[in-house]
Write an enzyme that holds these catalytic residues in place. Structure first.
Site, short mmCIF file in Angstrom:
data_model
loop_
_atom_site.label_atom_id
_atom_site.label_comp_id
_atom_site.label_asym_id
_atom_site.label_seq_id
_atom_site.Cartn_x
_atom_site.Cartn_y
_atom_site.Cartn_z
N GLU A 63 0.83 -1.21 0.00
CA GLU A 63 0.00 0.00 0.00
C GLU A 63 0.86 1.26 0.00
O GLU A 63 0.51 2.26 -0.63
CB GLU A 63 -0.97 0.01 1.18
CG GLU A 63 -1.88 1.22 1.14
CD GLU A 63 -3.31 0.93 1.54
OE1 GLU A 63 -4.09 1.90 1.52
OE2 GLU A 63 -3.65 -0.22 1.86
N THR A 64 1.99 1.21 0.68
CA THR A 64 2.91 2.34 0.68
C THR A 64 3.39 2.64 -0.74
O THR A 64 3.36 3.79 -1.20
CB THR A 64 4.12 2.04 1.59
OG1 THR A 64 3.63 1.90 2.94
CG2 THR A 64 5.16 3.13 1.53
#
EC number: 3.1.2.-
Length: 137
Positions: A63-64
């Site tokens: 997700e980062t």
């Protein structure tokens, strides 16, 4: 180069200060023409109780990467928010680092899809993720 925002790796890494990203030891390592990469240590910060890389840590790395890649595809006054994250874990990792490679699948005006693949230090695929983002603003 596909990116609409032009940041250096140092600038990308500076955005992580005092966040989960910094706590997990995630560091952006490559910003290519259409790819963003980062590494994350596999250690006590990212282990589950049985000494293996926690699936949630893999998801956080994915997700980062996808969120930052999405941000790099926005213009001033816009941001992105995650709408869906899917992760398939293929191989356990107990030590070293994992490398995440983020590539675009779809870059629309209102939504984006990113594929993030995690590799162990031997170059073996350990997790495949897909992140959907919505462009706001």
């Amino acid at each position: 180069m596909i990116w609409k925002r032009h940041l250096t790796l140092d600038e990308l890494n500076a955005t992580s200060q005092n966040t989960l990203v910094a706590h997990l030891g995630i560091v952006y390592t490559r910003l290519g023409d259409d790819v963003l990469e980062a590494e994350m240590p596999v250690d006590a910060r990212t282990h589950q109780p049985f000494g293996l890389l926690h699936g949630g840590a893999s998801a956080a790395l994915a997700e980062t990467l996808g969120s930052m890649a999405g941000y790099l595809m926005t213009r001033d006054g816009q941001c992105v928010v995650g709408t869906e994250l899917n992760a398939t874990h293929h191989r356990a990792v107990s030590q070293g680092k994992v490398r995440g490679v983020c590539l675009p699948l779809h870059l629309g005006r209102q939504n984006q899809s990113w594929e993030i693949t995690l590799f162990d230090e031997q170059g073996r695929r350990c997790c495949t993720c897909r992140l959907g983002t919505a462009v706001m603003g």
